[in-house]
Design a protein around this motif. Sequence first.
Motif, PDB file in Angstrom:
ATOM      1  N   PRO A 163      -1.565 -25.940 -43.017  1.00  0.00           N
ATOM      2  CA  PRO A 163      -1.335 -24.718 -43.789  1.00  0.00           C
ATOM      3  C   PRO A 163       0.080 -24.723 -44.360  1.00  0.00           C
ATOM      4  CG  PRO A 163      -1.140 -24.261 -41.437  1.00  0.00           C
ATOM      5  CD  PRO A 163      -1.535 -25.712 -41.563  1.00  0.00           C
ATOM      6  N   ILE A 164       0.216 -24.376 -45.624  1.00  0.00           N
ATOM      7  CA  ILE A 164       1.529 -24.385 -46.268  1.00  0.00           C
ATOM      8  C   ILE A 164       1.745 -23.079 -47.034  1.00  0.00           C
ATOM      9  CG2 ILE A 164       1.563 -26.907 -46.425  1.00  0.00           C
ATOM     10  CD1 ILE A 164       0.951 -26.613 -49.434  1.00  0.00           C
ATOM     11  N   PHE A 165       2.934 -22.937 -47.610  1.00  0.00           N
ATOM     12  CA  PHE A 165       3.314 -21.710 -48.330  1.00  0.00           C
ATOM     13  C   PHE A 165       4.247 -22.128 -49.460  1.00  0.00           C
ATOM     14  CE2 PHE A 165       6.555 -18.018 -47.954  1.00  0.00           C
ATOM     15  CZ  PHE A 165       6.053 -17.395 -49.080  1.00  0.00           C
ATOM     16  N   THR A 166       3.805 -21.943 -50.725  1.00  0.00           N
ATOM     17  CA  THR A 166       4.602 -22.431 -51.856  1.00  0.00           C
ATOM     18  C   THR A 166       4.996 -21.380 -52.886  1.00  0.00           C
ATOM     19  OG1 THR A 166       2.646 -22.996 -53.165  1.00  0.00           O
ATOM     20  CG2 THR A 166       3.542 -24.723 -51.706  1.00  0.00           C
ATOM     21  N   LEU A 167       4.326 -20.241 -52.928  1.00  0.00           N
ATOM     22  CA  LEU A 167       4.562 -19.270 -53.999  1.00  0.00           C
ATOM     23  C   LEU A 167       4.250 -19.866 -55.382  1.00  0.00           C
ATOM     24  CD1 LEU A 167       7.749 -17.111 -53.183  1.00  0.00           C
ATOM     25  CD2 LEU A 167       5.455 -16.279 -53.694  1.00  0.00           C
ATOM     26  N   TYR A 168       5.013 -19.453 -56.409  1.00  0.00           N
ATOM     27  CA  TYR A 168       4.763 -19.868 -57.794  1.00  0.00           C
ATOM     28  C   TYR A 168       6.096 -19.818 -58.528  1.00  0.00           C
ATOM     29  CZ  TYR A 168       4.742 -14.802 -57.866  1.00  0.00           C
ATOM     30  OH  TYR A 168       5.080 -13.497 -57.652  1.00  0.00           O
ATOM     31  N   ASP A 169       6.155 -20.494 -59.670  1.00  0.00           N
ATOM     32  CA  ASP A 169       7.427 -20.547 -60.410  1.00  0.00           C
ATOM     33  C   ASP A 169       7.250 -20.340 -61.917  1.00  0.00           C
ATOM     34  OD1 ASP A 169       6.235 -22.909 -61.120  1.00  0.00           O
ATOM     35  OD2 ASP A 169       7.800 -24.220 -60.293  1.00  0.00           O
ATOM     36  N   LEU A 180      10.683 -23.521 -50.995  1.00  0.00           N
ATOM     37  CA  LEU A 180       9.463 -23.704 -50.212  1.00  0.00           C
ATOM     38  C   LEU A 180       8.795 -25.040 -50.507  1.00  0.00           C
ATOM     39  CD1 LEU A 180       8.014 -20.100 -50.546  1.00  0.00           C
ATOM     40  CD2 LEU A 180       8.769 -21.173 -48.414  1.00  0.00           C
ATOM     41  N   VAL A 181       8.738 -25.417 -51.783  1.00  0.00           N
ATOM     42  CA  VAL A 181       8.123 -26.692 -52.154  1.00  0.00           C
ATOM     43  C   VAL A 181       8.870 -27.846 -51.483  1.00  0.00           C
ATOM     44  CG1 VAL A 181       7.789 -28.300 -54.064  1.00  0.00           C
ATOM     45  CG2 VAL A 181       7.062 -25.920 -54.301  1.00  0.00           C
ATOM     46  N   GLU A 182      10.165 -27.806 -51.518  1.00  0.00           N
ATOM     47  CA  GLU A 182      10.955 -28.869 -50.881  1.00  0.00           C
ATOM     48  C   GLU A 182      10.726 -28.889 -49.372  1.00  0.00           C
ATOM     49  OE1 GLU A 182      14.914 -27.973 -52.119  1.00  0.00           O
ATOM     50  OE2 GLU A 182      14.645 -28.845 -54.131  1.00  0.00           O
ATOM     51  N   LYS A 183      10.656 -27.715 -48.777  1.00  0.00           N
ATOM     52  CA  LYS A 183      10.438 -27.612 -47.329  1.00  0.00           C
ATOM     53  C   LYS A 183       9.103 -28.222 -46.913  1.00  0.00           C
ATOM     54  CE  LYS A 183       9.642 -24.034 -43.796  1.00  0.00           C
ATOM     55  NZ  LYS A 183       9.774 -22.572 -43.507  1.00  0.00           N
ATOM     56  N   PHE A 184       8.027 -27.845 -47.614  1.00  0.00           N
ATOM     57  CA  PHE A 184       6.704 -28.314 -47.198  1.00  0.00           C
ATOM     58  C   PHE A 184       6.410 -29.724 -47.690  1.00  0.00           C
ATOM     59  CE2 PHE A 184       6.321 -23.796 -46.321  1.00  0.00           C
ATOM     60  CZ  PHE A 184       5.813 -23.863 -45.026  1.00  0.00           C
ATOM     61  N   GLU A 185       7.062 -30.145 -48.742  1.00  0.00           N
ATOM     62  CA  GLU A 185       6.986 -31.546 -49.136  1.00  0.00           C
ATOM     63  C   GLU A 185       7.537 -32.424 -48.021  1.00  0.00           C
ATOM     64  OE1 GLU A 185       7.840 -33.703 -53.362  1.00  0.00           O
ATOM     65  OE2 GLU A 185       9.473 -32.522 -52.516  1.00  0.00           O
ATOM     66  N   LYS A 187       3.609 -26.405 -60.919  1.00  0.00           N
ATOM     67  CA  LYS A 187       3.264 -27.776 -61.294  1.00  0.00           C
ATOM     68  C   LYS A 187       3.865 -28.802 -60.337  1.00  0.00           C
ATOM     69  CE  LYS A 187       2.600 -26.839 -66.232  1.00  0.00           C
ATOM     70  NZ  LYS A 187       3.064 -27.114 -67.610  1.00  0.00           N
ATOM     71  N   LEU A 188       4.801 -28.377 -59.499  1.00  0.00           N
ATOM     72  CA  LEU A 188       5.450 -29.301 -58.564  1.00  0.00           C
ATOM     73  C   LEU A 188       4.490 -29.842 -57.509  1.00  0.00           C
ATOM     74  CD1 LEU A 188       8.792 -27.332 -58.001  1.00  0.00           C
ATOM     75  CD2 LEU A 188       8.472 -29.396 -59.385  1.00  0.00           C
TER      76      LEU A 188
END
Length: 299
Positions: free
Chosen positions: A120-126, A171-176, A219-220
């Motif tokens: 499970p992850i959490f990314t939001l939007y940009d 968040l993207v960097e964290k879950f990546e 898109k990341l």
Amino acid sequence: MPSGKLYSIADLHIGYAQNKLAWSRLKPHPGDGLILCGDVGDSAEQLRSAFSKATECFDTVWWCPGNHELYTLPNQSGSGTRGVQKYQECIGIAREHNILTPEDDFVVWEGEGGSAVIAPIFTLYDYSFRPDNVSLEGAVPWAREQNIEATDEFLLHPDPHFSRQNWCKVLVEKFETKLEAARKQFPSLPFVIANHWPLREDLVTLKFIPRFSLWCGTKLTDDWHRRFNAIVVVSGHLHIRRTDWRDGCRFEEVSLGYPQQWKKCADMGLGVNELLREILPGPEIIQPGEVPTRWRIFG
């Protein structure tokens, strides 16, 4: 860890009386697991109610946040927390019910469908789900041209981050990083990635409100299903149930939605038990290649 099947559902929105009643009728699933893929409710009280029923019926439950869990409502009593603090408050409520969250270690599923890492992850939007000729600064005004603006602009605060897109980047960097570490830890296992927002822009089809795409992801994450060996990617948010295939990976949108959006099912005598989506073992594996979207009313 459950030995049976893995299911998922999103966008329960139990603040609506009809949805709350439907969720109260969830049947026991001994031996099975469940992923709650965001937008369970709008308040701590609703989260506790939904989580209690989920853990009553399923052996193991995962949850990832949607935008609604992160809202700070104008009439909200109590702390009125915002942004990251609100997210941590939701994590605390999940842990009260022994529910696994994006902040916990990913675990290996050993049930039907074979071993898989549940992530499970959490990314939001940009705001990157927009045409090339629309700038970031002009994105929200572009949506407003068609009278479209997400409630998030007023209720989802990014504190202490400067903006929602900045929080998304963090968040993207964290879950990546977390997914990459798990891939190295389990190099031979496939992953089930669960996120409230779709990972790919080409999976966002909004016939009547196309410019709402701004609030639907980033898109990341477009290639994460390939990079992290995903066998299934689960999401919600769109309130449009569909199954897609990309590069041999199955993408499942598993929303319940607002009462009017699943009224056809209710009129057929179907409720959340029929709207749970089986993630593992799931449908028969499709061979790589062009496979059309399967639009689903239920199941």
